[in-house]
Design a protein around this motif. Structure first.
Motif, short mmCIF file in Angstrom:
data_model
loop_
_atom_site.label_atom_id
_atom_site.label_comp_id
_atom_site.label_asym_id
_atom_site.label_seq_id
_atom_site.Cartn_x
_atom_site.Cartn_y
_atom_site.Cartn_z
N ARG A 31 0.96 -10.50 23.06
CA ARG A 31 0.21 -10.57 24.40
C ARG A 31 -0.90 -9.52 24.56
O ARG A 31 -1.91 -9.67 24.99
CB ARG A 31 1.27 -10.40 25.54
CG ARG A 31 2.43 -11.54 25.66
CD ARG A 31 3.30 -11.23 26.52
NE ARG A 31 4.56 -12.36 26.35
CZ ARG A 31 5.65 -12.21 27.45
NH1 ARG A 31 5.63 -11.62 28.26
NH2 ARG A 31 6.53 -13.33 27.44
N LEU A 32 -0.65 -8.44 24.08
CA LEU A 32 -1.61 -7.37 24.14
C LEU A 32 -2.93 -7.55 23.30
O LEU A 32 -3.88 -7.42 23.95
CB LEU A 32 -1.10 -6.05 23.58
CG LEU A 32 -1.90 -4.63 23.70
CD1 LEU A 32 -2.30 -4.63 25.20
CD2 LEU A 32 -1.42 -3.31 23.10
N VAL A 33 -2.56 -8.09 22.13
CA VAL A 33 -3.72 -8.29 21.19
C VAL A 33 -4.73 -9.59 21.87
O VAL A 33 -5.69 -9.75 21.82
CB VAL A 33 -3.03 -8.95 19.79
CG1 VAL A 33 -4.45 -9.54 19.14
CG2 VAL A 33 -2.51 -7.54 19.18
N SER A 34 -3.84 -10.54 22.41
CA SER A 34 -4.77 -11.76 23.03
C SER A 34 -5.47 -11.33 24.30
O SER A 34 -6.71 -11.76 24.20
CB SER A 34 -3.67 -12.54 23.48
OG SER A 34 -2.85 -12.08 24.57
N VAL A 35 -4.94 -10.35 25.22
CA VAL A 35 -5.82 -9.62 26.34
C VAL A 35 -7.09 -9.03 25.48
O VAL A 35 -8.17 -9.04 25.94
CB VAL A 35 -5.17 -8.90 27.01
CG1 VAL A 35 -6.03 -8.28 28.00
CG2 VAL A 35 -4.13 -9.85 27.87
N VAL A 36 -6.75 -8.06 24.46
CA VAL A 36 -7.98 -7.25 23.88
C VAL A 36 -8.91 -8.10 23.17
O VAL A 36 -10.31 -8.05 23.46
CB VAL A 36 -7.12 -6.43 22.67
CG1 VAL A 36 -8.29 -5.56 21.92
CG2 VAL A 36 -6.51 -5.34 23.79
N ALA A 37 -8.59 -9.28 22.41
CA ALA A 37 -9.52 -10.20 21.92
C ALA A 37 -10.21 -10.77 22.87
O ALA A 37 -11.41 -10.97 22.73
CB ALA A 37 -8.60 -11.07 21.05
N ALA A 38 -9.79 -11.19 24.15
CA ALA A 38 -10.44 -11.83 24.98
C ALA A 38 -11.62 -11.02 25.77
O ALA A 38 -12.94 -11.28 25.96
CB ALA A 38 -9.52 -12.30 26.10
N ILE A 39 -11.37 -9.97 25.84
CA ILE A 39 -12.10 -8.51 26.28
C ILE A 39 -13.56 -8.48 25.34
O ILE A 39 -14.32 -8.30 25.52
CB ILE A 39 -11.42 -7.22 26.49
CG1 ILE A 39 -10.70 -7.51 27.71
CG2 ILE A 39 -12.43 -6.19 26.90
CD1 ILE A 39 -9.47 -6.31 28.00
N VAL A 40 -12.78 -8.41 24.13
CA VAL A 40 -14.02 -8.27 22.96
C VAL A 40 -14.90 -9.34 22.88
O VAL A 40 -16.13 -9.30 22.59
CB VAL A 40 -13.24 -8.02 21.59
CG1 VAL A 40 -14.09 -8.16 20.34
CG2 VAL A 40 -12.44 -6.72 21.44
N VAL A 41 -14.29 -10.69 22.86
CA VAL A 41 -15.41 -11.78 22.80
C VAL A 41 -16.14 -11.84 24.02
O VAL A 41 -17.44 -12.18 23.84
CB VAL A 41 -14.37 -13.12 22.83
CG1 VAL A 41 -14.92 -14.45 23.01
CG2 VAL A 41 -13.41 -13.24 21.71
N TRP A 42 -15.66 -11.45 25.18
CA TRP A 42 -16.56 -11.31 26.43
C TRP A 42 -17.53 -10.27 26.18
O TRP A 42 -18.99 -10.70 26.35
CB TRP A 42 -15.60 -11.13 27.79
CG TRP A 42 -16.35 -10.92 29.07
CD1 TRP A 42 -17.11 -9.80 29.56
CD2 TRP A 42 -16.52 -11.80 30.17
NE1 TRP A 42 -17.62 -9.98 30.66
CE2 TRP A 42 -17.27 -11.24 30.96
CE3 TRP A 42 -15.94 -13.15 29.98
CZ2 TRP A 42 -17.68 -12.23 32.02
CZ3 TRP A 42 -16.18 -13.87 31.16
CH2 TRP A 42 -17.08 -13.13 32.39
N GLN A 43 -17.37 -9.12 25.67
CA GLN A 43 -18.33 -8.24 25.39
C GLN A 43 -19.27 -8.80 24.27
O GLN A 43 -20.62 -8.64 24.53
CB GLN A 43 -17.48 -7.01 24.87
CG GLN A 43 -18.80 -5.87 24.52
CD GLN A 43 -19.47 -5.13 25.79
OE1 GLN A 43 -18.87 -5.56 26.95
NE2 GLN A 43 -20.68 -4.53 25.51
N LEU A 44 -18.84 -9.46 23.39
CA LEU A 44 -19.88 -9.89 22.40
C LEU A 44 -20.95 -10.96 23.06
O LEU A 44 -22.15 -11.00 22.75
CB LEU A 44 -19.22 -10.52 21.15
CG LEU A 44 -18.60 -9.40 20.42
CD1 LEU A 44 -17.67 -10.14 19.16
CD2 LEU A 44 -19.46 -8.43 19.71
N LEU A 45 -20.15 -12.07 23.83
CA LEU A 45 -21.12 -12.97 24.34
C LEU A 45 -21.98 -12.26 25.39
O LEU A 45 -23.04 -13.02 25.32
CB LEU A 45 -20.04 -14.05 25.04
CG LEU A 45 -19.38 -14.81 24.14
CD1 LEU A 45 -18.30 -15.63 24.80
CD2 LEU A 45 -19.93 -15.50 23.09
#
Length: 281
Positions: A31-45
């Protein structure tokens, strides 16, 4: 001296506990990794101004939102808005919980009450609570009372309907058993109806708190003077897009916290029930 079978049993139980603990921590990590991954994708986009089907180049980056969030946390206005929204949601939700459970039990138990009050609830239930905002403005002398009323309506109907269905679904044999043992109407209510309907009641409370947050924020945007919803809309009108996302994140955190509190209370109140599919949760 412990027998070999007892030692084997203890070893099996210890291994089962370790496996269960491992599954819990693995679930939390995912669950933690899924949230962090979403934040990273948002930053990159957003940082790379990507345009796909939606325009990420018009949205603030994660770093901009974090900077705005840090600034907001240091202001008294942010905490005043947060406290105002929490007071509104708790006031409306508590009133809705009391009225929803009481009327749901009455609708499920009394044919006369169902004949009188039931048609009114079914006519009013499909109307979105946010559509009542103009009526609330006319009906109540202050915006504050109107917003609490909208919050009450939003939470009331899910709680009432869930409680009514839970009461009507109770096995008749439970009530017959209490009456056979000499119990009266109040014994049936306290020993059968209320405990037996608790899972349904808390299901309605969980839905109700989520719907209440949607409507209180919408009401604050339309007619509020303070509150997270009002401040989020104000940030949009002055083109402060990081401030908009600060409001959105705040609303999400508040909604998550209140929903988790209701779920925790429900699990404590119904701890005597077997938990089907507990591992999946």
């Amino acid at each position: 001296m412990a027998t070999p079978s007892a030692v084997a049993t203890e070893s099996a139980e210890g291994a089962s506990d370790r496996d269960e603990g491992g599954r819990v921590w693995r679930s939390r990590a995912i669950r933690l990794v899924s949230v962090v991954a979403a934040i990273v994708v948002w930053q990159l986009l957003t940082a790379n101004h990507i345009r796909l089907w939606v325009r990420f180049d018009t949205l603030p980056t994660v770093t901009q939102i974090v900077h705005a969030f840090g600034h907001q946390l240091g202001t008294g206005t942010y905490w005043l808005d947060l406290g105002q929204s929490v007071i509104r949601i708790l006031s409306g939700f508590v009133l809705a919980a009391l009225a929803g459970v009481a009327s749901g039990v009455a609708l499920g138990r009394s044919r006369l009450f169902s004949d009188i009050f039931g048609p009114l609830t079914e006519l009013a239930r499909p109307i979105p609570a946010i559509a009542i905002v103009p009526v609330a403005i006319l009906l109540f002398p202050t915006d504050e009372a109107g917003i609490v009323f909208i919050t009450f309506l939003a939470a009331y109907f899910p709680i009432m309907v869930s409680t009514r269905h839970a009461v009507r679904a109770l096995p008749v044999i439970w009530e017959d058993s209490v009456r056979t043992l000499g119990g009266g109407r109040w014994d049936v209510l306290l020993r059968v109806v209320l405990p037996g309907s608790l899972p349904g009641v808390f299901g309605g409370l969980s839905v109700g708190i989520g719907v209440a947050w949607i409507c209180v924020v919408s009401a604050e945007m339309i007619s509020g003077r303070l509150g997270v919803g009002y401040r989020t809309w104000q940030a949009y009108t002055i083109v402060d897009y990081p401030g908009v996302f600060v409001g959105i994140i705040t609303i999400g955190v508040l909604g998550f916290a209140t929903s988790a509190a209701v779920e925790l209370l429900g699990r404590r109140a119904t701890a005597w029930l077997p938990r089907a599919g507990a591992e999946a949760k």
